[in-house]
Design an enzyme around this catalytic site. Sequence first.
Site, PDB file in Angstrom:
ATOM      1  N   TYR A 112       0.805  -1.381  -0.097  1.00  0.00           N
ATOM      2  CA  TYR A 112      -0.080  -0.190  -0.020  1.00  0.00           C
ATOM      3  C   TYR A 112       0.771   1.142   0.021  1.00  0.00           C
ATOM      4  O   TYR A 112       0.181   2.239  -0.234  1.00  0.00           O
ATOM      5  CB  TYR A 112      -1.048  -0.063   1.274  1.00  0.00           C
ATOM      6  CG  TYR A 112      -2.025  -0.833   0.907  1.00  0.00           C
ATOM      7  CD1 TYR A 112      -3.118  -0.824   0.163  1.00  0.00           C
ATOM      8  CD2 TYR A 112      -2.121  -2.329   1.500  1.00  0.00           C
ATOM      9  CE1 TYR A 112      -4.075  -1.896  -0.108  1.00  0.00           C
ATOM     10  CE2 TYR A 112      -2.832  -3.352   1.409  1.00  0.00           C
ATOM     11  CZ  TYR A 112      -3.803  -2.981   0.569  1.00  0.00           C
ATOM     12  OH  TYR A 112      -4.924  -4.111   0.362  1.00  0.00           O
ATOM     13  N   PHE A 168     -11.487  -4.162  10.763  1.00  0.00           N
ATOM     14  CA  PHE A 168     -12.512  -3.715   9.861  1.00  0.00           C
ATOM     15  C   PHE A 168     -12.324  -4.352   8.358  1.00  0.00           C
ATOM     16  O   PHE A 168     -12.878  -4.370   7.345  1.00  0.00           O
ATOM     17  CB  PHE A 168     -12.977  -2.293   9.561  1.00  0.00           C
ATOM     18  CG  PHE A 168     -11.833  -1.422   9.344  1.00  0.00           C
ATOM     19  CD1 PHE A 168     -11.582  -1.171   7.927  1.00  0.00           C
ATOM     20  CD2 PHE A 168     -11.350  -0.640  10.395  1.00  0.00           C
ATOM     21  CE1 PHE A 168     -10.634  -0.438   7.588  1.00  0.00           C
ATOM     22  CE2 PHE A 168     -10.100  -0.098   9.879  1.00  0.00           C
ATOM     23  CZ  PHE A 168      -9.753   0.262   8.818  1.00  0.00           C
TER      24      PHE A 168
END
Length: 425
Positions: free
Chosen positions: A138, A425
């Site tokens: 990322y 999450f």
Amino acid sequence: MATDEVTGGPAGRVGSTAGLRVLRPEDWDRWYGNLLRAFGGVEEADEERELWRELTEYDRFLGAWDGDTVVGTTGAFSFRMTVPGGAPVPAAGVTMVGVAATHRRRGVLTSMMRRQLEDVRAWGEPLAVLTASEPAIYGRFGYGAASFQLAAEIDTDRVALAVPDGTDDVRLRYAEPADVLEACEAVYARLVPQRPGMLARHRPGWERVGLLDPESGREGASPLQCVVAERGGRVVGFARFRVKPGWGPGGFEGSVILRELYGLDPAAQAALWRFLFGIDLTSTLVVRGRPVDEAWQHQVSDIRRCRLRVRDQYYVRLVEVGAALAARTYQAPVDVVLEVADPFCPWNEGRWRLTGDAKGASCERTSDAAELALSVRELGAAYLGGVPLVSLAAAGRVRELRPGALAEASVAFGSAVAPWLPHGF
């Protein structure tokens, strides 16, 4: 803004926005099946799968399609994240990112990340955050490692805990986790503004993530247990945990596996930790995903026998540099011109003057001479106050263009408490 249609081009084309479309409810099972396969193909328990289906915000989730086949997935939950200073700032919680092994190195992930960040910008959310299954992925999309998490395996047979005054005034009692959910959520909500990185659970369903307890995930441990801490008849903390029995040649070797622990004050926290240290027939307390500055580390008698480990946790991406830097406060006065590089989101590139202190901040474009040069990735790493700019500069990732600017900005960006993500999450 995202729509529910394929965004032009041949239906089978992937590696660009041509194969992307917003997730539709009728496609959820196929979409989620591709995600599970990307992470090894192990099926989840029905209760877990159905909760994630319920939490899905369909207009914020994308699929990459090759004809009628889902080959890529990503989503962005709508959160409000605490930033230094205590403000709750809209943040897109990037989640469920996966690409089919048959479609690697064809630009699928890059196209999803680009479309997603454009959408987040259009939604008016200045930040995107994620946890990374593979940290190397990322950085090229502008995400910086902004917080870290602590794990420990504490030898509770040989490690004692010194507790502060007032701990004995806290009463503990067992409770069924679901029966005290509302009281526990009230404790959590009071703590959210106090630590950067914490997430306000403003949408129904998120409070149930902490209650997920599929038997397949227990690894021989008990069902989820809960103890609440009370003072004066009011709940001031709670712990959720499992107990894994074990016996060896010398007797019991059970483990306590901590899931969550929250306390409104030092005494409440200490009472819960002391309880976990003393559960009968156990000799190890397994702790994962805790704040790196948690107080119990200074209360134990032997830190070496706690076998501490630290690893990366939160990755932060500034989607709108000006709005994001103006949304937080700074622990020392700062007035600095930043030269920001952001080839993936070019609207952020250029010079920004950041002016702020403990009361507020502004960040506007400027033509003044730059004083620090860095990429948006470094701004993401430093944003929550857990990674000093001076450390990034020592790694060659921040350049000081005005003598003294680095030290001033590094102090200002810091946080009195370590940032922390309380749940995944």
